[in-house]
Write a protein that holds these residues in place. Sequence first.
Motif, PDB file in Angstrom:
ATOM      1  N   ASP A 186      26.323   0.247  -5.595  1.00  0.00           N
ATOM      2  CA  ASP A 186      26.143  -0.165  -6.997  1.00  0.00           C
ATOM      3  C   ASP A 186      26.163   1.021  -7.961  1.00  0.00           C
ATOM      4  N   ARG A 187      26.830   2.106  -7.534  1.00  0.00           N
ATOM      5  CA  ARG A 187      26.883   3.269  -8.431  1.00  0.00           C
ATOM      6  C   ARG A 187      28.292   3.840  -8.518  1.00  0.00           C
ATOM      7  N   VAL A 304      55.600   7.501 -46.558  1.00  0.00           N
ATOM      8  CA  VAL A 304      55.793   8.758 -45.822  1.00  0.00           C
ATOM      9  C   VAL A 304      55.475   8.595 -44.342  1.00  0.00           C
ATOM     10  N   ASP A 305      54.800   7.513 -43.990  1.00  0.00           N
ATOM     11  CA  ASP A 305      54.467   7.305 -42.571  1.00  0.00           C
ATOM     12  C   ASP A 305      54.177   5.829 -42.338  1.00  0.00           C
ATOM     13  N   ALA A 306      54.471   5.377 -41.152  1.00  0.00           N
ATOM     14  CA  ALA A 306      54.078   4.029 -40.729  1.00  0.00           C
ATOM     15  C   ALA A 306      53.646   4.142 -39.281  1.00  0.00           C
ATOM     16  N   ARG A 307      52.502   3.552 -38.958  1.00  0.00           N
ATOM     17  CA  ARG A 307      51.915   3.742 -37.626  1.00  0.00           C
ATOM     18  C   ARG A 307      51.480   2.403 -37.046  1.00  0.00           C
ATOM     19  N   VAL A 308      51.679   2.275 -35.761  1.00  0.00           N
ATOM     20  CA  VAL A 308      51.137   1.108 -35.063  1.00  0.00           C
ATOM     21  C   VAL A 308      49.880   1.546 -34.324  1.00  0.00           C
ATOM     22  N   GLY A 309      48.807   0.821 -34.547  1.00  0.00           N
ATOM     23  CA  GLY A 309      47.576   1.046 -33.787  1.00  0.00           C
ATOM     24  C   GLY A 309      47.310  -0.189 -32.940  1.00  0.00           C
ATOM     25  N   VAL A 310      46.634  -0.009 -31.832  1.00  0.00           N
ATOM     26  CA  VAL A 310      46.362  -1.146 -30.936  1.00  0.00           C
ATOM     27  C   VAL A 310      44.855  -1.425 -30.921  1.00  0.00           C
ATOM     28  N   ARG A 311      44.514  -2.583 -31.463  1.00  0.00           N
ATOM     29  CA  ARG A 311      43.087  -2.931 -31.506  1.00  0.00           C
ATOM     30  C   ARG A 311      42.588  -3.310 -30.111  1.00  0.00           C
ATOM     31  N   PRO A 312      41.422  -2.781 -29.695  1.00  0.00           N
ATOM     32  CA  PRO A 312      40.789  -3.317 -28.486  1.00  0.00           C
ATOM     33  C   PRO A 312      40.141  -4.647 -28.884  1.00  0.00           C
ATOM     34  N   MET A 313      40.583  -5.757 -28.301  1.00  0.00           N
ATOM     35  CA  MET A 313      40.096  -7.056 -28.756  1.00  0.00           C
ATOM     36  C   MET A 313      39.434  -7.821 -27.613  1.00  0.00           C
ATOM     37  N   PRO A 314      38.103  -7.783 -27.542  1.00  0.00           N
ATOM     38  CA  PRO A 314      37.409  -8.555 -26.502  1.00  0.00           C
ATOM     39  C   PRO A 314      37.817 -10.033 -26.560  1.00  0.00           C
ATOM     40  N   ALA A 315      37.790 -10.705 -25.399  1.00  0.00           N
ATOM     41  CA  ALA A 315      38.329 -12.065 -25.303  1.00  0.00           C
ATOM     42  C   ALA A 315      37.705 -13.018 -26.322  1.00  0.00           C
ATOM     43  N   ASP A 316      36.420 -12.848 -26.629  1.00  0.00           N
ATOM     44  CA  ASP A 316      35.800 -13.738 -27.623  1.00  0.00           C
ATOM     45  C   ASP A 316      35.702 -13.069 -28.997  1.00  0.00           C
ATOM     46  N   GLY A 317      36.369 -11.936 -29.168  1.00  0.00           N
ATOM     47  CA  GLY A 317      36.427 -11.255 -30.470  1.00  0.00           C
ATOM     48  C   GLY A 317      35.223 -10.380 -30.766  1.00  0.00           C
ATOM     49  N   HIS A 318      34.203 -10.451 -29.920  1.00  0.00           N
ATOM     50  CA  HIS A 318      32.963  -9.746 -30.247  1.00  0.00           C
ATOM     51  C   HIS A 318      32.723  -8.539 -29.341  1.00  0.00           C
ATOM     52  N   THR A 319      31.933  -7.634 -29.869  1.00  0.00           N
ATOM     53  CA  THR A 319      31.599  -6.378 -29.185  1.00  0.00           C
ATOM     54  C   THR A 319      31.155  -6.581 -27.733  1.00  0.00           C
ATOM     55  N   ILE A 320      31.595  -5.660 -26.885  1.00  0.00           N
ATOM     56  CA  ILE A 320      31.096  -5.592 -25.513  1.00  0.00           C
ATOM     57  C   ILE A 320      30.384  -4.247 -25.384  1.00  0.00           C
ATOM     58  N   ALA A 321      29.088  -4.279 -25.099  1.00  0.00           N
ATOM     59  CA  ALA A 321      28.328  -3.022 -25.005  1.00  0.00           C
ATOM     60  C   ALA A 321      27.181  -3.193 -24.026  1.00  0.00           C
ATOM     61  N   GLY A 322      27.202  -2.425 -22.977  1.00  0.00           N
ATOM     62  CA  GLY A 322      26.080  -2.482 -22.041  1.00  0.00           C
ATOM     63  C   GLY A 322      26.488  -2.036 -20.655  1.00  0.00           C
ATOM     64  N   ARG A 323      25.522  -2.176 -19.749  1.00  0.00           N
ATOM     65  CA  ARG A 323      25.762  -1.777 -18.361  1.00  0.00           C
ATOM     66  C   ARG A 323      26.853  -2.653 -17.744  1.00  0.00           C
ATOM     67  N   ILE A 324      27.730  -2.043 -16.975  1.00  0.00           N
ATOM     68  CA  ILE A 324      28.817  -2.791 -16.337  1.00  0.00           C
ATOM     69  C   ILE A 324      28.219  -3.626 -15.198  1.00  0.00           C
ATOM     70  N   PRO A 325      28.490  -4.935 -15.186  1.00  0.00           N
ATOM     71  CA  PRO A 325      27.898  -5.776 -14.143  1.00  0.00           C
ATOM     72  C   PRO A 325      28.178  -5.208 -12.749  1.00  0.00           C
ATOM     73  N   GLY A 326      27.146  -5.161 -11.937  1.00  0.00           N
ATOM     74  CA  GLY A 326      27.295  -4.680 -10.559  1.00  0.00           C
ATOM     75  C   GLY A 326      27.090  -3.180 -10.411  1.00  0.00           C
ATOM     76  N   LEU A 327      26.946  -2.474 -11.526  1.00  0.00           N
ATOM     77  CA  LEU A 327      26.764  -1.015 -11.454  1.00  0.00           C
ATOM     78  C   LEU A 327      25.461  -0.638 -12.170  1.00  0.00           C
ATOM     79  N   THR A 328      24.706   0.252 -11.556  1.00  0.00           N
ATOM     80  CA  THR A 328      23.422   0.610 -12.186  1.00  0.00           C
ATOM     81  C   THR A 328      23.538   1.822 -13.099  1.00  0.00           C
ATOM     82  N   ASN A 329      24.615   2.606 -12.952  1.00  0.00           N
ATOM     83  CA  ASN A 329      24.672   3.865 -13.721  1.00  0.00           C
ATOM     84  C   ASN A 329      25.931   3.981 -14.592  1.00  0.00           C
ATOM     85  N   ALA A 330      26.564   2.835 -14.896  1.00  0.00           N
ATOM     86  CA  ALA A 330      27.783   2.911 -15.724  1.00  0.00           C
ATOM     87  C   ALA A 330      27.745   1.867 -16.828  1.00  0.00           C
TER      88      ALA A 330
END
Length: 373
Positions: A186-187, A304-330
């Motif tokens: 689990d690490r 003078v410039d045009a840029r494409v950026g790629v949004r990180p888009m969680p599946a439900d549109g909302h922030t993902i923040a926290g411990r990764i399931p199944g791992l105690t130190n990540a």
Amino acid sequence: MANPDVAPDVAIIGAGIVGASVAYALARRGAHVVVLEAGTPGSGTSGTSFAWLNSVRKEPEHYHRLNAAGMAAYRELASELGDDLGYHTGGSLEWAEGAEDTRELRERVARLASRGYAVEWTSRERALAMEPPLQIPRTVDDVVFYSADGWLDAPRAVRCLLAAARARGADVRASTPVRALRRRNDRVDAIALADGDVAAPSVVVCVGPATAAFLAPLDTTIPVGRLPGLLAVTSRPSSPLGRVVHAPGIHLRPDASGGLLLGATDVDGVVADGESSTPLLEVAKPLLERAGRVFAPARDVRLVDARVGVRPMPADGHTIAGRIPGLTNAWVVATHSGVTLGALLGRLVADEVLGKPPSPELEAFRPGRFASR
Ligand SMILES: Cc1cc2nc3c(=O)[nH]c(=O)nc-3n(C[C@H](O)[C@H](O)[C@H](O)COP(=O)(O)OP(=O)(O)OC[C@H]3O[C@@H](n4cnc5c(N)ncnc54)[C@H](O)[C@@H]3O)c2cc1C
């Protein structure tokens, strides 16, 4: 100053606005941090963002409140780090045309006001006094002013946060792609680089739109899509724009270069499938034409410039923040509106990594919510 001989307490993977914010918050709390960035810090999505600091269309209410807290976190960060942060105040203006869009705006403003958001209707004349070159149609009586909104020069903020982290001992390594996380039970017990492994007791993954692919080998479900968007930069207008403006069909703000930064949701669609072979400056031409309709000095500038950026888009549109399931130190942090949220998420995640109790503000945003889907 950084001392690579000192074993790190925390490794942060990715140095966009999110990773840089986590690094700064950890270093400020006394942790020894190593930041591993595949390219140049700030050169990912954070370098191609409209970077409007706001909570105007963030639903439902708990997500709105997270973004509003994100805006407040920049006010505090600016008092810690000063002008180098690239934090710009001044609020933002918005108006609508047509019955349906006007009704939507009225309902939204009422909802935001009931939540205590800094929003007010102002007359067309007062809006023009704030931004004289704006071309607000005479049919528009009222304009919305969101006085606490702002924008961030995000690449500058990333540099500033990392410099402040370095001054507190952080080891920031550019051009250092992480190939894999090695898992034992689990690490995460090692981080594989091209020239060997690095170990750290705790790991925070902040790789933006690369999140899903990066974490897939760990056999965990963190669904983060990739949603491209196009922004264009103009040459310097004869009169400056002072703040963020949302008008029908176009949004614009001052760019750090002295020009204007332009975007529009429907033009994003043109680049979304990645198939078009049309040069980006060509694709961006409608943005310039639309900007000229609402901001007179934009008629005499060029793209003078045009840029494409790629949004990180969680599946439900909302922030993902926290411990990764199944791992105690990540931990993982992946979010749209990551510029608005960076300073706050950095602080909240740093506290958790250093052993403080889980933050109630992040309760609805844990990665585990996808596990049972
Ligand atoms: C067109 C557009 C407009 C936007 N407008 C707004 C807005 O107005 N307001 C707002 O708040 N947000 C906005 N966003 C969203 C916001 O820009 C993002 O949510 C935010 O920049 C994400 O930051 P990040 O640090 O998570 O990702 P990034 O900035 O992409 O940083 C991730 C970093 O990880 C690195 N990396 C990836 N893989 C590895 C690896 N294996 N090893 C090491 N490093 C790795 C990358 O090189 C990169 O530097 C917009 C985005 C776009 C595209």
